[in-house]
Design a protein around this motif. Structure first.
Motif, PDB file in Angstrom:
ATOM      1  N   LEU A  80       0.820  -1.219   0.000  1.00 19.17           N
ATOM      2  CA  LEU A  80       0.000   0.000   0.000  1.00 19.17           C
ATOM      3  C   LEU A  80       0.850   1.265   0.000  1.00 19.17           C
ATOM      4  O   LEU A  80       0.555   2.241  -0.695  1.00 19.17           O
ATOM      5  CB  LEU A  80      -0.938   0.021   1.210  1.00 19.17           C
ATOM      6  CG  LEU A  80      -2.331  -0.560   0.988  1.00 19.17           C
ATOM      7  CD1 LEU A  80      -3.214  -0.245   2.165  1.00 19.17           C
ATOM      8  CD2 LEU A  80      -2.948  -0.037  -0.285  1.00 19.17           C
ATOM      9  N   ILE A  81       1.921   1.223   0.790  1.00 15.27           N
ATOM     10  CA  ILE A  81       2.788   2.400   0.802  1.00 15.27           C
ATOM     11  C   ILE A  81       3.377   2.616  -0.586  1.00 15.27           C
ATOM     12  O   ILE A  81       3.450   3.743  -1.089  1.00 15.27           O
ATOM     13  CB  ILE A  81       3.891   2.252   1.865  1.00 15.27           C
ATOM     14  CG1 ILE A  81       3.248   2.252   3.253  1.00 15.27           C
ATOM     15  CG2 ILE A  81       4.906   3.389   1.757  1.00 15.27           C
ATOM     16  CD1 ILE A  81       4.239   2.131   4.388  1.00 15.27           C
ATOM     17  N   SER A  83       1.978   1.764  -3.322  1.00 13.25           N
ATOM     18  CA  SER A  83       0.950   2.281  -4.227  1.00 13.25           C
ATOM     19  C   SER A  83       0.714   3.761  -3.994  1.00 13.25           C
ATOM     20  O   SER A  83       0.342   4.490  -4.913  1.00 13.25           O
ATOM     21  CB  SER A  83      -0.351   1.502  -4.031  1.00 13.25           C
ATOM     22  OG  SER A  83      -0.923   1.836  -2.786  1.00 13.25           O
ATOM     23  N   SER A  84       0.901   4.230  -2.764  1.00 15.23           N
ATOM     24  CA  SER A  84       0.806   5.672  -2.530  1.00 15.23           C
ATOM     25  C   SER A  84       1.893   6.415  -3.269  1.00 15.23           C
ATOM     26  O   SER A  84       1.680   7.496  -3.810  1.00 15.23           O
ATOM     27  CB  SER A  84       0.918   5.964  -1.030  1.00 15.23           C
ATOM     28  OG  SER A  84      -0.345   6.112  -0.452  1.00 15.23           O
ATOM     29  N   VAL A  87       0.923   6.490  -6.972  1.00 15.39           N
ATOM     30  CA  VAL A  87      -0.162   7.418  -7.323  1.00 15.39           C
ATOM     31  C   VAL A  87       0.343   8.865  -7.281  1.00 15.39           C
ATOM     32  O   VAL A  87      -0.058   9.713  -8.080  1.00 15.39           O
ATOM     33  CB  VAL A  87      -1.417   7.204  -6.420  1.00 15.39           C
ATOM     34  CG1 VAL A  87      -1.275   7.913  -5.093  1.00 15.39           C
ATOM     35  CG2 VAL A  87      -2.656   7.667  -7.128  1.00 15.39           C
ATOM     36  N   ALA A  88       1.290   9.125  -6.350  1.00 16.93           N
ATOM     37  CA  ALA A  88       1.891  10.461  -6.329  1.00 16.93           C
ATOM     38  C   ALA A  88       2.678  10.698  -7.614  1.00 16.93           C
ATOM     39  O   ALA A  88       2.671  11.802  -8.180  1.00 16.93           O
ATOM     40  CB  ALA A  88       2.785  10.609  -5.109  1.00 16.93           C
ATOM     41  N   THR A 109      -0.345   1.427  -9.774  1.00 19.75           N
ATOM     42  CA  THR A 109      -1.088   1.606  -8.520  1.00 19.75           C
ATOM     43  C   THR A 109      -2.238   0.619  -8.439  1.00 19.75           C
ATOM     44  O   THR A 109      -2.452  -0.025  -7.402  1.00 19.75           O
ATOM     45  CB  THR A 109      -1.634   3.046  -8.434  1.00 19.75           C
ATOM     46  OG1 THR A 109      -0.596   3.956  -8.746  1.00 19.75           O
ATOM     47  CG2 THR A 109      -2.167   3.324  -7.047  1.00 19.75           C
ATOM     48  N   GLY A 197      -5.898  10.797  -5.907  1.00 18.19           N
ATOM     49  CA  GLY A 197      -4.657  10.542  -5.181  1.00 18.19           C
ATOM     50  C   GLY A 197      -4.817  10.828  -3.693  1.00 18.19           C
ATOM     51  O   GLY A 197      -4.372  10.053  -2.836  1.00 18.19           O
ATOM     52  N   TRP A 200      -6.678   8.094  -2.143  1.00 15.67           N
ATOM     53  CA  TRP A 200      -5.881   6.891  -2.021  1.00 15.67           C
ATOM     54  C   TRP A 200      -4.906   6.986  -0.852  1.00 15.67           C
ATOM     55  O   TRP A 200      -4.669   6.011  -0.132  1.00 15.67           O
ATOM     56  CB  TRP A 200      -5.136   6.620  -3.328  1.00 15.67           C
ATOM     57  CG  TRP A 200      -4.523   5.278  -3.323  1.00 15.67           C
ATOM     58  CD1 TRP A 200      -3.200   4.977  -3.253  1.00 15.67           C
ATOM     59  CD2 TRP A 200      -5.219   4.032  -3.315  1.00 15.67           C
ATOM     60  NE1 TRP A 200      -3.027   3.611  -3.219  1.00 15.67           N
ATOM     61  CE2 TRP A 200      -4.245   3.010  -3.249  1.00 15.67           C
ATOM     62  CE3 TRP A 200      -6.572   3.676  -3.350  1.00 15.67           C
ATOM     63  CZ2 TRP A 200      -4.586   1.666  -3.228  1.00 15.67           C
ATOM     64  CZ3 TRP A 200      -6.906   2.339  -3.327  1.00 15.67           C
ATOM     65  CH2 TRP A 200      -5.921   1.345  -3.269  1.00 15.67           C
ATOM     66  N   HIS A 201      -4.353   8.184  -0.645  1.00 16.15           N
ATOM     67  CA  HIS A 201      -3.441   8.361   0.486  1.00 16.15           C
ATOM     68  C   HIS A 201      -4.166   8.110   1.798  1.00 16.15           C
ATOM     69  O   HIS A 201      -3.618   7.523   2.738  1.00 16.15           O
ATOM     70  CB  HIS A 201      -2.844   9.779   0.495  1.00 16.15           C
ATOM     71  CG  HIS A 201      -1.878  10.019  -0.616  1.00 16.15           C
ATOM     72  ND1 HIS A 201      -0.892   9.116  -0.960  1.00 16.15           N
ATOM     73  CD2 HIS A 201      -1.755  11.055  -1.470  1.00 16.15           C
ATOM     74  CE1 HIS A 201      -0.202   9.589  -1.980  1.00 16.15           C
ATOM     75  NE2 HIS A 201      -0.705  10.766  -2.305  1.00 16.15           N
ATOM     76  N   ASP A 204      -4.494   4.503   2.433  1.00 12.92           N
ATOM     77  CA  ASP A 204      -3.202   4.011   2.903  1.00 12.92           C
ATOM     78  C   ASP A 204      -2.992   4.346   4.378  1.00 12.92           C
ATOM     79  O   ASP A 204      -2.610   3.486   5.179  1.00 12.92           O
ATOM     80  CB  ASP A 204      -2.100   4.653   2.048  1.00 12.92           C
ATOM     81  CG  ASP A 204      -0.735   4.066   2.337  1.00 12.92           C
ATOM     82  OD1 ASP A 204       0.267   4.720   2.008  1.00 12.92           O
ATOM     83  OD2 ASP A 204      -0.666   2.949   2.904  1.00 12.92           O
ATOM     84  N   VAL A 205      -3.284   5.594   4.743  1.00 11.02           N
ATOM     85  CA  VAL A 205      -3.055   6.014   6.132  1.00 11.02           C
ATOM     86  C   VAL A 205      -3.912   5.193   7.101  1.00 11.02           C
ATOM     87  O   VAL A 205      -3.462   4.786   8.167  1.00 11.02           O
ATOM     88  CB  VAL A 205      -3.375   7.523   6.297  1.00 11.02           C
ATOM     89  CG1 VAL A 205      -3.553   7.893   7.754  1.00 11.02           C
ATOM     90  CG2 VAL A 205      -2.274   8.353   5.688  1.00 11.02           C
TER      91      VAL A 205
END
Lengths: 218, 579, 313
Positions: A80-81, A83-84, A87-88, A109, A197, A200-201, A204-205
């Motif tokens: 997941l990290i 993928s963050s 996406v960035a 992603t 994005g 998505w973050h 992730d968080v």
């Protein structure tokens, strides 16, 4: 003040109730941030339930957490990290008008998100096989605690709700790929990429909080 | 503007734009046909669709109330069974709160008026706005399905373990409410972003209408509190479907935890319901006193204070529920604190009337009714916040009377004030002032007849949600029931003259009340895009000492290409037909 | 004036009731004074400052610091007084004296059971001695109920997973009504009871004879009294009319078909099981809502009830 003179210069993406692209972009970002606050409150309710039950049955939590596979949980965290990050990078590509890069990063992603869901799928089915099911369907004998089903109910609710949000994210990003291929995005206009994005973050968080609270307490 | 030779500075001419009287084209006829309404992204039309929906639910909830009150004419069964009665009071509460009160001012009036008051062409996310409306509709459909397939009998509060175990249709109902919550959240998001990002030039925060401040505070509450309701009903549904064991003690859960979750939303929810009403009252009192509002910042910031403190008082619904004495003490203390900003508003409104030039039109009449009835509601809230007294009064008719005084005597009166105030802007028509005042009087009388006896009944010990009762309470119940019929008549009269107004009402001017607020500086009904220009603000909305012309300033706007046939010269502020 | 204040509240029949009442009256009086003031201002201003002409000029009064502070601070002080008063009264309400006489209470849908320290049981009637602090230790057998005695000004929710308690000291003999004040289902409004406040001697007499069998009365008559005392007729009629539960008329010896068990003929065992494990066999067309009477009705009493049911055609 903005340019209010010409009709010909108006970009396609600019809505008539916005004065200029900047205002529209700022508004969209703010809207997404406010929505993310609601998501935090939403998951917050579940975290509150977690905290309450953990304060009542601390030893249950520590025991039951051993049933969760820390290795695969860590892999999912890394996925997941990662993928963050991608996406960035997709947003960055859009800012630089590199549409191919945008699409590539979106696909990466999406793939990482997909990997996350696959791992989750195997985690869940492994538990189902053992009889670890939510609520009154719980039949697993391996934990010597009469309230074991409560931990797993909370586990399923939190990771389940999170998983639904991951799936929604995959759907949104597939939509972005479709739009990107049609040439909708450019360095002038990439708002949907930016706000997806952001979403998505947050997904992730939330996982970064879920993971230690569920997996790492044993 | 500074004059330099820099090539990038444009000079824009600010001039006065008088609103067009008797406009041929406006938002109601800009697009025609049913589909244009169903697919509209115009905030004004969306506001009207909400208005129609909440009026429908108010009628439905009101009829349920009349059924309840009729059954209560006699101490034992009059004409319905206990189970039916329980379902009806559940529905009355759920429908009135979720489908009428929570959306009423924000979604119906707010959607219509907010962009107009900000000088914006629409809200920040019009399509999301339409989606909010459809989400509301879908939530309503689920709820109606729940009603007609088994009903629900838990009370609108769905307390566990009863709600986890009863055979009635809890899951369908909670699903309807879950969906409805998103409508509320998305409206809140829309309003917050619109207020932050789309104000007209010159509209600084210290010139914002107090109605906007109120909607802003409400949106913040909506955004923060509603997700917690969503999780609560989701957990309840999971409890019923999967036996999760969170709230049901038979499965190891804690029923008091449910109450904490539920009230954490539902207390802020009552502020969602009332704070927009405060905003309307500020507008109406200032306009009809033709005087600047007294204590602008006190009123603006008190809405935010109420929003903030309102999140910290939920436990005052649980003084008898089994929370610790320390918790009860803290909640009682904070409950008293939240009453202070509210009291400050009442005094500020009175001070606005002082030395004003008061025109007693219907909106002002409703505003004064509000001041009286809401003050009673507020004082009885103080009574309930006092711990030792609440022990006696909790779950009696005293509580029922209190919340009807604040919600109906407060919010509904404010809502009616707002409807009567902005009706000309919405429809370009006036209503019959005589009948409007008659209806107001009948509603005032009927309301007090219905609910004043309930304070006494409650203090004497009459519990709420009771289908049967002991004989000593019968006179109170009967008087209350008669009052409820009078109330019903009042509302029917309103419906009658409003419909008449739509069909045959006198044409309204752009500003029948002589208000300085921005929404009155455009034609009635409002134009399709709210203003034919970009408004420029130099005064506050309550500066009645300034001439009306100063409130009609603006710069020409090219409509971002909408009016293809026009060529706009921003230097002179004129528009000409293209050759 | 006194009559008005007396009218608004039930008679004060406990030692702490007067505290509640005093604060209640204080808040009422101050609220009414303020309300009259505000109402006067509304009406007076509406009349005195009515619009004279369209050219009226109004003064620009934006704020007045002294006034605003005054009307913020004074209400703040007043609510703090009310808070303190309410809190101290509340602390008295939740702090029972050490020597309080304890009675256990069970709320069940839809009656109240009271268990005394010598094993006596009463249903829907709480017997207590006057002028003596009584502490009730309460729990529920199913959903949340709430125990409320308006005359004593006490109320507390009764929960299924823990004990809650209240205490009171009754100041006069007589009867006071008990209400359930937490919605608990269909018969919530019929879940009332009575507090019988009697002299200590009368109470002691009752306590000792509580569950004694009156041999001079035929068993069927004792059974009839038991059916009434234990609240059975809230749900079961004796004349064939329908209710929450099946009627007792014609029950004895009839064929019973169930949703969750094989059919049986209604005999002694069936009646006994229905009293003690009430949801073991649910009759067709009824819901499993009867609370168990385990610990409330003893074997002797079950026998009497059976005899009574036998007499019902």
């Amino acid at each position: 003040m903005s340019d209010t003179s010409g009709v010909q210069d108006k970009p396609k993406h600019l809505k008539h109730y916005f004065v200029d692209s900047d205002q529209q972009f700022e508004a969209s970002k703010m809207g997404m941030w406010v929505f993310l606050v609601t998501e935090i409150l939403f998951f917050g309710g579940l975290f509150a339930a977690y905290i309450v039950y953990r304060s009542w049955y601390p030893e249950l939590y520590i025991q039951a957490s051993t049933e969760l596979d820390t290795f695969w949980g860590t892999v999912n965290t890394a996925v997941l990290i990662g993928s963050s990050l991608t996406v960035a990078m997709a947003i960055r590509s859009a800012q630089l008008n590199q549409i191919k890069g945008l699409i590539t990063n979106l696909w990466i992603t999406i793939s990482l998100a997909f990997v996350f869901m696959v791992i989750k799928f195997f985690e869940y089915t492994h538990k189902f096989d053992k009889g670890i099911l939510p609520g009154e369907y719980y039949t697993y004998e391996g934990l010597a605690h009469e309230k074991a089903n409560i931990f797993f109910s909370i586990y399923y609710m939190m990771t389940g709700l999170h998983g639904i949000h991951v799936i929604i994210g995959i759907g949104l990003m597939l939509f972005l790929v479709y739009k990107a291929k049609k040439g909708v995005f450019s360095s002038e206009y990439y708002t949907p990429v930016e706000i997806t994005g952001l979403y998505w973050h947050l997904v992730d968080v939330i996982w970064i909080f879920l993971f230690p609270l569920l997996y790492l307490i044993d | 503007m500074a004059t330099t030779d820099a090539p990038n500075i444009k000079r824009l001419q600010v001039r006065r734009f008088k609103p067009e009287e008797s406009p041929k084209e406006h938002y109601l006829n800009a697009e025609k046909g049913l589909w244009s309404w169903l697919s509209t992204v115009d905030h004004k039309r969306i506001g009207l669709m909400y208005f129609g929906s909440i009026a429908f639910f108010f009628l439905f909830g009101g009829i349920l109330a009349l059924v309840l009150r009729t059954e209560l004419l006699t101490p034992t069964q009059s004409f319905i069974e206990a189970e039916t009665y329980n379902q009806i009071f559940t529905l009355h509460g759920a429908i009135m709160i979720f489908f009428f009160l929570v959306p009423s001012v924000p979604a119906a009036l707010g959607n219509f008026i907010l962009p107009l008051q900000l000088g914006a062409k629409d809200v920040a996310f019009p399509r999301l706005n339409l989606a909010s409306f459809y989400i509301y509709t879908i939530g309503a459909i689920f709820t109606l399905i729940a009603i007609f397939t088994g009903g629900i009998d838990t009370g609108w509060t769905f307390y566990t373990p009863y709600s986890a175990e009863t055979s009635s249709n809890v899951i369908m109902m909670t699903l309807g409410i879950f969906i409805l919550g998103f409508s509320s959240i998305l409206t809140g998001v829309n309003f917050i972003v619109t207020i932050h990002k789309m104000r007209a030039p010159g509209l600084t925060w210290n010139k914002l209408p107090l109605n906007i401040w109120a909607l802003y505070a409400t949106s913040i509450i909506q955004v923060l509190a509603t997700p917690v309701l969503a999780i609560t009903v989701l957990l309840l549904a999971m409890e019923r479907m999967l036996g999760i064991g969170i709230f049901d003690p038979a499965l190891g859960g804690d029923p008091v935890l449910y109450q904490h979750f539920f009230w954490f939303y539902s207390h802020p929810a009552v502020y969602i319901m009332i704070v927009p009403g405060f905003g309307v009252i500020s507008e109406v009192i200032s306009t009809f006193s033709r005087k600047t509002i007294f204590g602008y910042w006190a009123i603006a910031l008190s809405s935010l204070a109420i929003a903030f403190i309102g999140f910290l008082v939920w436990g005052h619904h649980m003084f008898t529920a089994g929370q610790s004495s320390l918790a009860s003490m803290v909640f009682s203390f904070l409950t008293f604190l939240v009453g202070i900003p509210t009291g400050i508003k009442i005094f500020n409104w009175l001070a606005t009337m002082y030395k004003g030039s008061i025109d007693m039109k219907t909106p002002m009449l409703y505003a004064m009714v509000f001041l009286f009835l809401f003050t009673i509601g507020g004082f009885t809230g103080i009574m309930l916040g006092a711990l030792v007294v609440d022990i006696h009064l909790h779950d009696t008719y005293y509580v029922v009377a209190h919340f009807h005084y604040v919600m109906m005597g407060g919010m509904v009166m404010a809502f009616l004030a707002g409807i009567h105030y902005w009706w000309p802007k919405m429809f370009g028509k006036m209503y019959n002032e005589f009948w409007a005042k008659i209806a107001c009087g009948i509603i005032f009388i009927g309301f007090n007849m219905t609910f004043l006896p309930q304070f006494i009944m409650g203090a004497q010990g009459m519990p709420r949600r009771y289908y049967n009762y002991i004989d000593q309470f019968q006179p109170f119940h009967q008087f209350s029931t008669m009052g409820s019929y009078v109330l019903g008549v009042g509302f029917l009269i309103i419906a009658a003259y409003m419909i008449h107004s739509l069909l045959r009402g006198k044409e309204a001017g752009s500003n029948p009340w002589g208000s300085r607020a921005l929404e009155w500086q455009t034609s009635s009904p409002a134009p399709h895009h709210n203003f034919e220009h970009t408004p420029v603000i130099i005064n506050g909305p309550y500066d009645y000492h300034k001439p009306m012309s100063e409130f009609q300033l603006g710069i020409a706007h090219s409509h971002n290409g909408h009016h293809e046939g026009e060529k706009v010269d921003v230097e002179t502020g004129t528009a000409q037909e293209k050759a | 004036m006194n009559r008005l204040t007396e009218y608004m509240l039930p008679p004060a029949r406990s030692t702490l009731a007067s505290e509640t009442d005093a604060l209640f009256h204080f808040i009422n009086v101050t609220s009414i004074i303020l309300l009259v003031g505000i109402t006067f201002a509304i009406l007076y201003f509406a009349w005195k400052y009515r619009r004279r002409s369209e050219d009226d000029v109004t003064p620009v009064i934006t704020h007045n610091n002294k006034l605003e502070i005054t009307w913020s601070v004074i209400p703040l002080i007043m609510v703090m007084i009310v808070f303190g008063w309410g809190f101290s009264g509340y602390m008295n309400l939740v702090t029972p004296p050490d020597d309080a006489y304890e009675i256990r209470v069970e709320g069940a849908s839809w009656n109240w059971r009271f268990f005394y320290d010598n094993g006596a049981v009463s249903v829907n009637e709480l017997n207590v001695p006057v002028d003596r602090p009584i502490k009730l230790i309460m729990s529920s057998t199913d959903v949340i109920h709430s125990f409320y005695v308006p005359d004593f000004r006490v109320k507390r929710d009764v929960l299924p997973n823990r004990y809650s308690s209240i205490w009171f000291e009754a100041t006069e003999t007589g009867q006071s009504v008990i209400f359930c004040t937490e919605y608990c289902g269909e018969q919530h409004s019929n879940m009332d009871g009575i507090v019988n406040v009697m002299s200590q001697d009368e109470f002691d007499t009752w306590l000792e004879s509580g569950n004694a069998v009156d041999e001079s009365v035929p068993p069927a008559e004792r059974g009839e009294a038991l059916v009434s005392q234990n609240g059975c007729n809230a749900c079961h009629s004796v004349d064939g009319s329908s209710g929450v539960g099946p009627s007792f008329a014609g029950l004895w010896g009839s064929e019973r078909t169930f949703q969750n068990a094989e059919p049986v003929t209604a005999d002694e065992n069936y009646i006994r099981e229905s009293i003690l494990e009430s949801n073991a066999k649910i009759l067709e067309g009824y819901d499993p809502v009867m609370p168990s009477y385990q610990g409330v009705i003893n074997d002797q009493q079950i026998g009497d009830i059976i005899e009574y049911i036998k007499t019902l055609e």
